[in-house]
Structures are given as structure tokens and as C-alpha cells.
Design a protein around this motif. Structure first.
Motif: not given
Length: 368
Positions: A138, A148, A105
């Protein structure tokens, strides 16, 4: 701006492997779909779009259905992925809770913030709608301090994000990122078969599992993780399945010691965490970091944790921290401060030819 070549133009559509099922596929306007307001795939007829701008805009967000349905669910590939040259596929490898999802991410977030421009690379999303959802669901959540979820269990690989990267030579290539759960790799043969078509692997090392350092014991107790000298089982599973060229695997690879905020006072980790991003790609600099990371892992963790480097022909090692701190009850209370998350990706991009040559100390020499 890059353009999507019109059907029926000069030359045949380029054939490539479907990034999901590994069967051959090429651009085919008879198999095009778009997503409606309910995110359902509906067919689209290009013959109704006679204007060039409208046609381009439709193709920009369209998908092509893969014809292969033999033992796999229906799957759809964004059209720009099929119309911008040879794709590059990158898979994150590691067991559960190693920080793969956070690391990936933050990589995408830094690409979106033009972090690759210093190396002459510009970017564009493969699908604007999916990229916007990725950034909202995200990136924004993680940077706001929210932890997450772990990689969702699956028996069929699909990329979590894909971008178009244009290198210094002006060539544009799609790059697709896969985040694969270690448990799924060990129990699902279909996922292992998918890895046969992967171009690059990023192996993520969790210090809580790999390093028997005393100051990590309290965190091991909190997270119910334990140190093991046997290595990450996901590493072993993947390496045992990949094809070899002679004595070595032919994919490009990077090994990342993640969560280095937990090691920030340990030499040589302290030195590398303080290193700013270089102005250019230097193979010598990658070799230096790889040498330090290899020695650190080999000394503290044992040979199983450096097996990817020992068995992959072109491989580099890196220190990184996806979040900059450890979570507290599912939150990063001070937000996140990623450190050195792009270096492993820059390394595999160099090894896969996205960054060009640059001489004996340039991109083409990385990992050699």
C-alpha cells in the motif's frame, strides 16, 4: 521494549472484545497459530520453546484463533493485540471513492515515519509480517504514484493494520484500523453490528460530492460523481445504528474534508493547508479548525454533511489531502504529497485518552 506477559504469570489475562466478532476474548496459549510459507495458519506449541527470547519472538508474530464460530468465519487475532492493555479500534467511514483508503494509508505511513513522536508517542507494529506487507503493498505503491484499489467488498470486518502506541505516560495500547466500504455498510447488517464495538470513527467527506463549487464541475464529469445535499449515505447508515448516550453518540469522532488539494485556493482551506504540524496538542487549535471546517461545510454543503458533528458528543473537523493532487488515469503523475493527514488521528487519540491530560488546553479537552 514492551514485552508479552508469559502465560501462567501473575494476574488473569485481560478480557476484551474480539475486534472482529465482538465476543469476549483473552490471551489463551492453547489457541495459538503462526503462518507458514504459504500463509496458512498452523498450530504452535509454546511448551517446546523453553528459552525466553525464542518464546518472545514466537509470540511476537503469533495469532490466536477466536473461539467464536457462531455465524462468522474463522478469524485470528495477533497475540500482541491481546497482551498490551485496552485496545482502541478506529473505523474509516465514507462512500466509495471518497479517498478513505488513501487517507488511512498515509496515516499509517506517517506513524511509521515517527510522525507521532512530537506528541510523546512511540510505535511498534502489532505483527511485523503484516506490517511489512502493508508498507510494500500500500504505502510504497501509493507514494510511487499508483492509485490504490477501492475497499474490497466484504460482509465481515477485519482490520487493515494495527500498531502498538506507547503514550507519554508509558502505557502501551493496541490501535486497530478498519477501512469499511460504504456500500457494504448499507447492505450488510453484520458490519453494522460490528460498529457497536468501535471506539472511534473518522468520517471522510469527498468535496466532489459535498460541494457545489463551479470549478469542481469538470472533475465531476470525469469521475461521473454528482453533487448531493443529502450527505454521504454511509454517514447516515452508521449514525442511525450507533447507540446513544442521551441525545448524543458516545464514540469519539473526526470529520475530514479530504482531497483539499482541490480546494487549496478556497478560504479558509488555504490557510489550514499551509499550517505546519503543531509542537503539542492544543484543544483550542482543534476547536478553531473545527469551527472553520464546520462553517465551510455548513455554508457550501448543507446540514446533512455536518450531521456527525451535530450528533456525536466529542467530534472535531479537519481539512486534509491524502495525495496532494488528483489522479490522471489511475496515477498520480508527480507522486503524492500528503497534507495534514495525522491531525484527525491525533484528535481521536486525544479523545480516547492515549495522549494523557495536559491541562485545560491539552489532549483531554479535545472535542469538548
Amino acid at each position: 521494549m514492551t514485552t508479552i506477559p508469559p502465560p501462567g504469570g501473575a494476574g488473569e489475562p485481560q478480557e476484551m472484545l474480539c475486534p472482529f466478532c465482538l465476543e469476549p476474548i483473552s490471551f489463551d496459549e492453547r489457541q495459538l497459530f503462526v503462518r507458514d510459507d504459504r500463509q496458512q495458519y498452523v498450530t504452535v506449541d509454546l511448551s517446546r520453546h523453553t528459552g525466553a527470547l525464542r518464546r518472545f519472538d514466537t509470540l511476537r508474530s503469533a495469532y490466536q484463533r477466536c473461539r467464536n464460530t457462531d455465524g462468522v468465519p474463522p478469524h485470528f487475532i495477533p497475540v500482541p493485540y491481546l497482551t498490551h492493555g485496552s485496545p482502541l479500534t478506529v473505523a474509516m467511514v465514507g462512500d466509495s471513492a471518497t479517498g478513505k483508503t488513501h487517507l488511512l494509508t498515509q496515516m499509517i505511513a506517517e506513524i511509521a515515519e515517527s510522525g507521532l513522536e512530537r506528541y510523546g508517542i512511540t510505535w511498534q507494529s502489532v505483527n511485523p509480517q503484516e506490517h511489512s506487507a502493508f508498507m510494500t503493498e500500500r504505502v510504497e505503491r501509493l507514494r510511487a504514484g499508483e492509485m490504490l484499489e477501492h475497499t474490497a467488498s466484504t460482509s465481515f470486518a477485519s482490520f487493515v493494520e494495527a500498531v502498538l502506541l506507547t503514550g507519554p505516560d508509558g502505557a502501551t495500547r493496541p490501535v486497530a484500523f478498519f477501512d469499511l466500504g460504504g456500500e457494504d455498510l448499507r447492505r450488510t447488517d453484520e458490519l453494522l453490528r460490528f460498529l457497536l464495538g468501535i471506539d472511534a470513527l473518522i468520517f471522510v467527506v469527498d468535496p466532489l460530492r459535498a460541494l457545489p463549487l463551479p470549478h469542481l464541475e469538470p472533475l465531476r464529469g470525469e469521475t461521473k460523481l454528482s453533487h448531493t445535499r443529502g450527505g454521504d449515505p454511509a454517514f447516515q447508515t452508521v449514525l442511525d445504528r450507533l447507540p446513544r448516550t442521551g441525545s448524543y453518540h458516545g464514540v469519539a469522532a473526526a470529520v475530514v474534508v479530504n482531497k483539499c488539494d482541490l480546494l487549496r485556493f478556497e478560504p479558509p482551506v488555504d490557510r489550514w493547508l499551509a499550517e505546519p504540524p503543531p509542537a503539542r496538542v492544543s484543544a483550542a487549535r482543534f476547536r478553531e479548525e473545527s469551527r472553520d471546517a464546520y462553517a465551510f461545510l455548513r455554508h457550501h454543503a448543507g446540514p446533512a454533511w455536518v450531521r456527525p458533528f451535530d450528533t456525536v458528543l466529542r467530534c472535531t473537523l479537519h481539512f486534509a489531502s491524502a495525495t496532494g493532487s488528483h489522479d490522471r488515469h489511475g496515477r498520480f503523475v508527480h507522486g503524492t504529497s500528503p497534507r495534514r493527514v495525522l491531525e484527525p488521528l491525533v484528535s481521536v487519540l486525544a479523545m480516547c485518552g492515549v495522549l494523557g491530560d495536559g491541562g485545560t488546553d491539552g489532549p483531554a479537552a479535545v472535542g469538548m
